[in-house]
Write a protein that holds these residues in place. Structure first.
Motif, PDB file in Angstrom:
ATOM      1  N   GLU A 162     -26.060 -39.477 -55.545  1.00  0.00           N
ATOM      2  CA  GLU A 162     -27.078 -39.773 -54.425  1.00  0.00           C
ATOM      3  C   GLU A 162     -27.117 -38.705 -53.688  1.00  0.00           C
ATOM      4  O   GLU A 162     -27.996 -38.407 -52.745  1.00  0.00           O
ATOM      5  CB  GLU A 162     -26.379 -40.863 -53.780  1.00  0.00           C
ATOM      6  N   GLU A 163     -26.171 -37.629 -53.969  1.00  0.00           N
ATOM      7  CA  GLU A 163     -26.251 -36.522 -53.113  1.00  0.00           C
ATOM      8  C   GLU A 163     -27.504 -35.560 -53.555  1.00  0.00           C
ATOM      9  O   GLU A 163     -28.066 -35.152 -52.811  1.00  0.00           O
ATOM     10  CB  GLU A 163     -24.965 -35.565 -53.302  1.00  0.00           C
ATOM     11  N   VAL A 164     -27.626 -35.743 -54.699  1.00  0.00           N
ATOM     12  CA  VAL A 164     -28.929 -34.749 -55.482  1.00  0.00           C
ATOM     13  C   VAL A 164     -30.260 -35.516 -54.741  1.00  0.00           C
ATOM     14  O   VAL A 164     -31.043 -35.010 -54.387  1.00  0.00           O
ATOM     15  CB  VAL A 164     -29.015 -35.052 -56.872  1.00  0.00           C
ATOM     16  N   LEU A 165     -30.151 -36.867 -54.774  1.00  0.00           N
ATOM     17  CA  LEU A 165     -31.273 -37.592 -54.228  1.00  0.00           C
ATOM     18  C   LEU A 165     -31.524 -37.274 -52.883  1.00  0.00           C
ATOM     19  O   LEU A 165     -32.758 -36.947 -52.350  1.00  0.00           O
ATOM     20  CB  LEU A 165     -31.060 -39.276 -54.389  1.00  0.00           C
ATOM     21  N   ARG A 166     -30.587 -37.251 -51.993  1.00  0.00           N
ATOM     22  CA  ARG A 166     -30.723 -37.147 -50.543  1.00  0.00           C
ATOM     23  C   ARG A 166     -31.002 -35.444 -50.361  1.00  0.00           C
ATOM     24  O   ARG A 166     -31.886 -35.386 -49.514  1.00  0.00           O
ATOM     25  CB  ARG A 166     -29.188 -37.189 -50.002  1.00  0.00           C
ATOM     26  N   GLY A 167     -30.769 -34.775 -51.049  1.00  0.00           N
ATOM     27  CA  GLY A 167     -31.165 -33.218 -50.893  1.00  0.00           C
ATOM     28  C   GLY A 167     -32.495 -33.169 -51.132  1.00  0.00           C
ATOM     29  O   GLY A 167     -33.420 -32.456 -50.696  1.00  0.00           O
ATOM     30  N   LEU A 168     -32.894 -33.707 -52.466  1.00  0.00           N
ATOM     31  CA  LEU A 168     -34.476 -33.438 -52.726  1.00  0.00           C
ATOM     32  C   LEU A 168     -35.289 -34.187 -51.631  1.00  0.00           C
ATOM     33  O   LEU A 168     -36.273 -33.639 -51.320  1.00  0.00           O
ATOM     34  CB  LEU A 168     -34.489 -34.276 -54.037  1.00  0.00           C
ATOM     35  N   ILE A 169     -34.877 -35.342 -51.124  1.00  0.00           N
ATOM     36  CA  ILE A 169     -35.900 -36.133 -50.334  1.00  0.00           C
ATOM     37  C   ILE A 169     -35.722 -35.165 -48.902  1.00  0.00           C
ATOM     38  O   ILE A 169     -36.825 -35.154 -48.347  1.00  0.00           O
ATOM     39  CB  ILE A 169     -35.397 -37.490 -49.983  1.00  0.00           C
ATOM     40  N   CYS A 170     -34.618 -34.791 -48.445  1.00  0.00           N
ATOM     41  CA  CYS A 170     -34.712 -33.895 -47.322  1.00  0.00           C
ATOM     42  C   CYS A 170     -35.719 -32.840 -47.279  1.00  0.00           C
ATOM     43  O   CYS A 170     -36.523 -32.502 -46.493  1.00  0.00           O
ATOM     44  CB  CYS A 170     -33.211 -33.341 -47.244  1.00  0.00           C
ATOM     45  N   SER A 171     -35.774 -32.249 -48.408  1.00  0.00           N
ATOM     46  CA  SER A 171     -36.855 -31.083 -48.853  1.00  0.00           C
ATOM     47  C   SER A 171     -38.291 -31.715 -48.775  1.00  0.00           C
ATOM     48  O   SER A 171     -39.013 -30.952 -48.052  1.00  0.00           O
ATOM     49  CB  SER A 171     -36.528 -30.511 -49.985  1.00  0.00           C
ATOM     50  N   LEU A 172     -38.244 -32.928 -49.537  1.00  0.00           N
ATOM     51  CA  LEU A 172     -39.767 -33.261 -49.608  1.00  0.00           C
ATOM     52  C   LEU A 172     -40.216 -33.789 -48.250  1.00  0.00           C
ATOM     53  O   LEU A 172     -41.633 -33.669 -47.927  1.00  0.00           O
ATOM     54  CB  LEU A 172     -39.880 -34.563 -50.684  1.00  0.00           C
ATOM     55  N   LEU A 173     -39.384 -34.441 -47.269  1.00  0.00           N
ATOM     56  CA  LEU A 173     -39.724 -34.805 -45.987  1.00  0.00           C
ATOM     57  C   LEU A 173     -39.640 -34.152 -44.955  1.00  0.00           C
ATOM     58  O   LEU A 173     -39.997 -34.231 -43.667  1.00  0.00           O
ATOM     59  CB  LEU A 173     -39.095 -36.222 -45.971  1.00  0.00           C
ATOM     60  N   THR A 225     -33.308 -33.485 -42.021  1.00  0.00           N
ATOM     61  CA  THR A 225     -31.989 -33.340 -42.132  1.00  0.00           C
ATOM     62  C   THR A 225     -31.379 -34.490 -42.951  1.00  0.00           C
ATOM     63  O   THR A 225     -31.884 -35.681 -42.848  1.00  0.00           O
ATOM     64  CB  THR A 225     -31.303 -32.957 -41.032  1.00  0.00           C
ATOM     65  N   ASN A 226     -30.065 -34.370 -43.584  1.00  0.00           N
ATOM     66  CA  ASN A 226     -29.314 -35.457 -44.042  1.00  0.00           C
ATOM     67  C   ASN A 226     -28.814 -36.394 -43.265  1.00  0.00           C
ATOM     68  O   ASN A 226     -28.823 -37.626 -43.557  1.00  0.00           O
ATOM     69  CB  ASN A 226     -28.148 -34.874 -44.651  1.00  0.00           C
ATOM     70  N   ASP A 227     -28.637 -36.248 -41.895  1.00  0.00           N
ATOM     71  CA  ASP A 227     -28.392 -37.061 -40.758  1.00  0.00           C
ATOM     72  C   ASP A 227     -29.492 -37.954 -40.260  1.00  0.00           C
ATOM     73  O   ASP A 227     -29.315 -39.143 -40.027  1.00  0.00           O
ATOM     74  CB  ASP A 227     -28.019 -36.329 -39.476  1.00  0.00           C
ATOM     75  N   ASP A 228     -30.715 -37.566 -40.906  1.00  0.00           N
ATOM     76  CA  ASP A 228     -31.911 -38.498 -40.852  1.00  0.00           C
ATOM     77  C   ASP A 228     -31.995 -39.557 -41.662  1.00  0.00           C
ATOM     78  O   ASP A 228     -32.772 -40.741 -41.627  1.00  0.00           O
ATOM     79  CB  ASP A 228     -33.326 -37.715 -40.966  1.00  0.00           C
ATOM     80  N   THR A 278     -45.631 -21.946 -49.061  1.00  0.00           N
ATOM     81  CA  THR A 278     -45.973 -21.421 -47.669  1.00  0.00           C
ATOM     82  C   THR A 278     -44.372 -21.219 -47.107  1.00  0.00           C
ATOM     83  O   THR A 278     -43.546 -21.631 -47.846  1.00  0.00           O
ATOM     84  CB  THR A 278     -46.727 -22.538 -46.790  1.00  0.00           C
ATOM     85  N   ASN A 279     -44.475 -20.544 -45.909  1.00  0.00           N
ATOM     86  CA  ASN A 279     -43.212 -20.157 -45.303  1.00  0.00           C
ATOM     87  C   ASN A 279     -42.682 -21.578 -44.937  1.00  0.00           C
ATOM     88  O   ASN A 279     -41.315 -21.671 -45.041  1.00  0.00           O
ATOM     89  CB  ASN A 279     -43.539 -19.578 -43.998  1.00  0.00           C
ATOM     90  N   GLU A 280     -43.372 -22.506 -44.653  1.00  0.00           N
ATOM     91  CA  GLU A 280     -42.682 -23.851 -44.183  1.00  0.00           C
ATOM     92  C   GLU A 280     -42.212 -24.639 -45.461  1.00  0.00           C
ATOM     93  O   GLU A 280     -40.973 -25.082 -45.346  1.00  0.00           O
ATOM     94  CB  GLU A 280     -43.712 -24.920 -43.766  1.00  0.00           C
ATOM     95  N   ASP A 281     -42.864 -24.499 -46.723  1.00  0.00           N
ATOM     96  CA  ASP A 281     -42.183 -24.826 -47.876  1.00  0.00           C
ATOM     97  C   ASP A 281     -40.867 -24.395 -48.023  1.00  0.00           C
ATOM     98  O   ASP A 281     -39.974 -24.992 -48.786  1.00  0.00           O
ATOM     99  CB  ASP A 281     -43.298 -24.564 -49.199  1.00  0.00           C
ATOM    100  N   LYS A 282     -40.943 -22.867 -48.160  1.00  0.00           N
ATOM    101  CA  LYS A 282     -39.615 -22.278 -48.283  1.00  0.00           C
ATOM    102  C   LYS A 282     -38.407 -22.661 -47.228  1.00  0.00           C
ATOM    103  O   LYS A 282     -37.396 -22.637 -47.704  1.00  0.00           O
ATOM    104  CB  LYS A 282     -39.962 -20.743 -48.413  1.00  0.00           C
ATOM    105  N   ALA A 283     -38.950 -22.828 -46.297  1.00  0.00           N
ATOM    106  CA  ALA A 283     -37.802 -23.300 -45.204  1.00  0.00           C
ATOM    107  C   ALA A 283     -37.361 -24.718 -45.474  1.00  0.00           C
ATOM    108  O   ALA A 283     -36.147 -24.848 -45.112  1.00  0.00           O
ATOM    109  CB  ALA A 283     -38.702 -23.507 -43.727  1.00  0.00           C
ATOM    110  N   CYS A 284     -38.289 -25.702 -46.176  1.00  0.00           N
ATOM    111  CA  CYS A 284     -37.778 -26.872 -46.749  1.00  0.00           C
ATOM    112  C   CYS A 284     -36.949 -26.791 -47.940  1.00  0.00           C
ATOM    113  O   CYS A 284     -36.377 -27.900 -48.441  1.00  0.00           O
ATOM    114  CB  CYS A 284     -38.855 -27.834 -46.895  1.00  0.00           C
TER     115      CYS A 284
END
Length: 305
Positions: free
Chosen positions: A43-54, A57-60, A184-190
Motif C-alpha cells: 500500500e505504501e507504493v500505491l499511496r506514493g504513486l497516487i500522490c504523484s498522479l493526483l 500529499t499522503n495526508d490527503d 513540465t516543472n509541475e510534473d517534476k515537482a510531483c
C-alpha cells in the motif's frame, strides 16, 4: 465491496539480499502483472504513486481500497485479461490505473469504452447523482498521439470555448513513459518523471540508485525483488509477457496484411492463421478487439472452403 487483501507474499523481505542484487530485472514494472502485484501487495507504493498522479500529499489519502483484488500466483483466465487496478479513494472517488505497453490505433476508443462501462455502475434504487466520480489513469509505454506528444495529460469533459467543465465526475489521465523529456516543472515537482524512470528501470543497480532517496520507490523495488523470487508470480509475469508479444504479433501481422491486401481480407487471413496455430476464438477476439461471433463466422467460412 471487496477490499484489498492483507499482504501474504512479501511479508518476509530480505533487505540484505536485495542490496546485493545485480544485473537485469527479470520483470520490470512495465510488465502489467508485476505492476499489478506490487501495487496490490504494498500500500505504501500505491499511496506514493497516487500522490504523484493526483499532486496530493499522503495526508490527503484517508482511505484507499482495491475493489478488484486478484489472488496473486493463480492463473489468469480470459475474463481477467485486463489487469487494471480498481480503487475506491477516500470512499468518494473511484480510480482505475492500468499499465499498457502495446501500441494500438484504437487505444482512445478502447480506454473510453472501459471508462464508460465502469462509470455506469448504479445499484437498483440509486439516483444518477449517486454515481461516484471515476478517473481512468493510463500508464503507456508508447506515445498515444504522435502529433501531440505529452508526458502527462489530463482529459476532461468541458465546453470548448469557455473550458467550463460539464461534469467533473469523469476523466482520463495519460502518463507516457516514452515522453519523460517532455515533463513540465509541475510534473517534476510531483515526481512523475521519477516514477516513470522507476517503471522503465531494467537493472537492479539502476532501480536501487533511483530508489535510495524515496521510501515509496524503495518499497516498490523491494517488492519487485521479493515477488520475482516467487515461482508462481514469475510464471504469471512470463505468461503476461507472452500474451503481450502475441497481441503485438497479431496486430502487426494484421496491419501489414491490411496495407497489402485490404483490411477485410487481412482480418480473415490473420484469424485463420491464429486458428491454425491452435488459438481459441475467445483469445483471437480479445487480441483483435472484435466479437467472438465475428471470429467464429470467419472460422466457419474457412471450414466451408
Amino acid at each position: 465491496m471487496a477490499k484489498r487483501k492483507a499482504t501474504t507474499i512479501i511479508k518476509n523481505v530480505n533487505e540484505e539480499a536485495f542490496q546485493k542484487a545485480v544485473g537485469e530485472i527479470p520483470y520490470s514494472l512495465t510488465n502489467d502483472y508485476m505492476f499489478r502485484a506490487v501495487l496490490q501487495e504494498n500500500e505504501e507504493v500505491l499511496r506514493g504513486l497516487i500522490c504523484s498522479l493526483l499532486n496530493i500529499t499522503n495526508d490527503d489519502i484517508k482511505t484507499i481500497d482495491i475493489t478488484n483484488p486478484i489472488v496473486l500466483g493463480e492463473t489468469i483466465d480470459n475474463k481477467s485479461v485486463i489487469l487494471d487496478l480498481a480503487i475506491l479513494f477516500n470512499n468518494d472517488q473511484r480510480m482505475n490505473i492500468e499499465m499498457q505497453v502495446v501500441s494500438q490505433d484504437d487505444w482512445p476508443e478502447r480506454s473510453l469504452y472501459y471508462l464508460c462501462k465502469d462509470f455506469c455502475q448504479l445499484l437498483r434504487g440509486q439516483n444518477y447523482g449517486d454515481i461516484l466520480p471515476l478517473l481512468h489513469i493510463n500508464i503507456l509505454d508508447f506515445i498515444l498521439f504522435e502529433e501531440h506528444p505529452m508526458f502527462y495529460s489530463q482529459y476532461r469533459l468541458m465546453e470548448m470555448t469557455t473550458n467550463h467543465v460539464y461534469s467533473g465526475k469523469i476523466g482520463i489521465n495519460v502518463l507516457e513513459l516514452k515522453s519523460i523529456k517532455l515533463a513540465t516543472n509541475e510534473d517534476k515537482a510531483c515526481k512523475l518523471d521519477y516514477w516513470a524512470k522507476i517503471f522503465k528501470a531494467t537493472t537492479w543497480e539502476e532501480i536501487k540508485m533511483l530508489a535510495q532517496n524515496d521510501e515509496a520507490a524503495h518499497q516498490a523495488a523491494l517488492s519487485m525483488y521479493t515477488l520475482t523470487g516467487d515461482e508462481k508470480i514469475r510464471k504469471q509475469c512470463e505468461a503476461r509477457e507472452r500474451y503481450e508479444m502475441d497481441k503485438r504479433s497479431l496486430y502487426t501481422q494484421g496491419l501489414k496484411q491490411g496495407l497489402e491486401q485490404g483490411f477485410e481480407q487481412s482480418l480473415e487471413r490473420t484469424i485463420e492463421t491464429a486458428l491454425n496455430d491452435g488459438r481459441s476464438c475467445t483469445d483471437i477476439a480479445q487480441f483483435l478487439h472484435i466479437s467472438v461471433e465475428e471470429v467464429e463466422a470467419i472460422k466457419q467460412k474457412s471450414i466451408q472452403r
